[in-house]
Design an enzyme around this catalytic site. Structure first.
Site, PDB file in Angstrom:
ATOM      1  N   TYR A  65       0.870  -1.169   0.000  1.00  0.00           N
ATOM      2  CA  TYR A  65       0.000   0.000   0.000  1.00  0.00           C
ATOM      3  C   TYR A  65       0.912   1.226   0.000  1.00  0.00           C
ATOM      4  O   TYR A  65       1.480   1.590   1.025  1.00  0.00           O
ATOM      5  CB  TYR A  65      -0.882   0.045   1.247  1.00  0.00           C
ATOM      6  CG  TYR A  65      -1.961  -1.007   1.336  1.00  0.00           C
ATOM      7  CD1 TYR A  65      -2.279  -1.821   0.262  1.00  0.00           C
ATOM      8  CD2 TYR A  65      -2.674  -1.176   2.514  1.00  0.00           C
ATOM      9  CE1 TYR A  65      -3.264  -2.780   0.357  1.00  0.00           C
ATOM     10  CE2 TYR A  65      -3.673  -2.125   2.625  1.00  0.00           C
ATOM     11  CZ  TYR A  65      -3.961  -2.934   1.546  1.00  0.00           C
ATOM     12  OH  TYR A  65      -4.948  -3.881   1.663  1.00  0.00           O
ATOM     13  N   PHE A 222     -13.353  -4.466   1.488  1.00  0.00           N
ATOM     14  CA  PHE A 222     -14.206  -3.781   0.501  1.00  0.00           C
ATOM     15  C   PHE A 222     -15.682  -3.893   0.866  1.00  0.00           C
ATOM     16  O   PHE A 222     -16.547  -3.928  -0.011  1.00  0.00           O
ATOM     17  CB  PHE A 222     -13.982  -4.349  -0.901  1.00  0.00           C
ATOM     18  CG  PHE A 222     -12.714  -3.883  -1.566  1.00  0.00           C
ATOM     19  CD1 PHE A 222     -11.921  -2.917  -0.995  1.00  0.00           C
ATOM     20  CD2 PHE A 222     -12.317  -4.425  -2.780  1.00  0.00           C
ATOM     21  CE1 PHE A 222     -10.747  -2.493  -1.599  1.00  0.00           C
ATOM     22  CE2 PHE A 222     -11.156  -4.002  -3.403  1.00  0.00           C
ATOM     23  CZ  PHE A 222     -10.358  -3.028  -2.813  1.00  0.00           C
ATOM     24  N   LEU A 224     -17.596  -1.708   2.153  1.00  0.00           N
ATOM     25  CA  LEU A 224     -18.317  -0.479   1.832  1.00  0.00           C
ATOM     26  C   LEU A 224     -18.106  -0.057   0.385  1.00  0.00           C
ATOM     27  O   LEU A 224     -19.027   0.409  -0.271  1.00  0.00           O
ATOM     28  CB  LEU A 224     -17.861   0.659   2.749  1.00  0.00           C
ATOM     29  CG  LEU A 224     -18.121   0.471   4.246  1.00  0.00           C
ATOM     30  CD1 LEU A 224     -17.666   1.701   5.008  1.00  0.00           C
ATOM     31  CD2 LEU A 224     -19.594   0.209   4.516  1.00  0.00           C
ATOM     32  N   PRO A 229     -22.040   2.490  -3.609  1.00  0.00           N
ATOM     33  CA  PRO A 229     -22.417   3.154  -4.858  1.00  0.00           C
ATOM     34  C   PRO A 229     -23.675   2.578  -5.500  1.00  0.00           C
ATOM     35  O   PRO A 229     -24.213   3.151  -6.431  1.00  0.00           O
ATOM     36  CB  PRO A 229     -21.195   2.921  -5.757  1.00  0.00           C
ATOM     37  CG  PRO A 229     -20.085   2.596  -4.828  1.00  0.00           C
ATOM     38  CD  PRO A 229     -20.742   1.858  -3.694  1.00  0.00           C
TER      39      PRO A 229
END
Length: 293
Positions: A65, A222, A224, A229
């Site tokens: 990351y 993941f 959310l 969307p």
């Protein structure tokens, strides 16, 4: 309905780790495409400090990351670490200069990743490391996991977990040694199958009952990003009923779905972190959960 406030990782081992059931995933802290420094470095550091101050005791990170951005932020914000803080990292992947994600999963690669995580996190031993399966071919699963168990025997890793795995891979892993945790994509909007190019299902629903049977925490990622969307009238209705945000209901659904789920919702905004943490106080009724199903 009430939900447990803590969960224990590797409960049957000599070194169990009990953490708060709502963790924090650091993937959103770096710049765009999970690359480079944060847009607001001061806020990123404050998010980490606030999470721990508010009772979060489980952080999820990876040296790819950034690269290395989240590990360095964690160390800067929180080192020396409190005795109750568990930092979980991942190996098995790396980044190219074009920001692509590629396998990095030979035994030598995995060892190099562990050494890098130890250095950037300023630790002598990493409490929990997930072997992240990415791509196919090259190195057999058993060879990758065998290398992880070897690093565990050397004391560089306390507990070994798996990430982005199918049910069959969890079973194969359990046949080789103790698997402390599983981290798969899972959320109200992504519950069913997540098919890889080779046909395996690597979502959360496929492995949840297996994790429950073996007392293995399932860490949804993941949860959310893939649900919010999308138009979800059921989530919106329950959110209105509880005067809560849709993100909070998504998190609360996971906390109520199974006591073996350890959500790690991430954000790069302090205001959203505070909002997400309040989801642990929401109590969904049996009728709410039935509606959401």
């Amino acid at each position: 309905m009430t939900t447990p406030s803590t969960i224990t990782i590797a409960q049957n081992s000599a070194h169990p780790l009990t953490v708060s059931r709502l963790g924090y995933g650091t993937m959103r802290l770096p710049g765009p495409e999970v690359w480079g420094e944060p847009a607001n470095r001061a806020e990123a550091l404050q998010i980490l400090r606030t999470a721990v101050e508010q009772g979060v005791s489980f952080l999820d990170t990876a040296d790819y990351y950034g690269e290395d951005v989240t590990n360095r932020l964690i160390a800067e914000a929180l080192h020396p670490y409190g005795s109750d803080l568990v930092i979980c990292t991942k190996v098995g992947a790396t980044r190219r200069p074009d920001k692509s994600w590629v396998p990095y999963h030979t035994p030598a690669n995995l060892r190099a990743s562990i050494e890098n995580n130890l250095r950037t996190l300023r630790q002598e031993q990493i409490q929990l490391v997930h072997l992240r399966l990415i791509g196919h071919g090259g190195v057999p699963f058993e060879e990758q996991l065998g290398a992880m168990f070897e690093l565990q025997r050397e004391g560089k890793i306390l507990h070994v977990g798996l990430s982005n795995v199918s049910r069959e891979e969890v079973e194969r892993g359990l046949s080789m040694g103790p698997i402390a945790t599983v981290e798969n994509m899972y959320g109200h909007g992504q519950r069913t199958t997540l098919h890889s190019p080779h046909g395996e299902s690597r979502g959360g629903e496929e492995v949840l009952d297996l994790c429950e049977q073996h007392g293995i925490p399932l860490i949804p990622y993941f949860s959310l990003v893939h649900s919010l969307p999308r138009a979800d009238d059921k989530i919106a209705e329950i959110a209105r009923r509880h005067n809560a945000s849709e993100a909070q209901i998504n998190i609360a659904w996971l906390l109520h779905r199974s006591p073996w789920l350890l959500p790690i919702p991430g954000t790069s905004r302090l205001v959203h972190l505070r909002e997400n943490l309040l989801a642990a106080d929401l109590r969904l009724s049996a009728e709410d959960m039935a509606h959401l199903e």
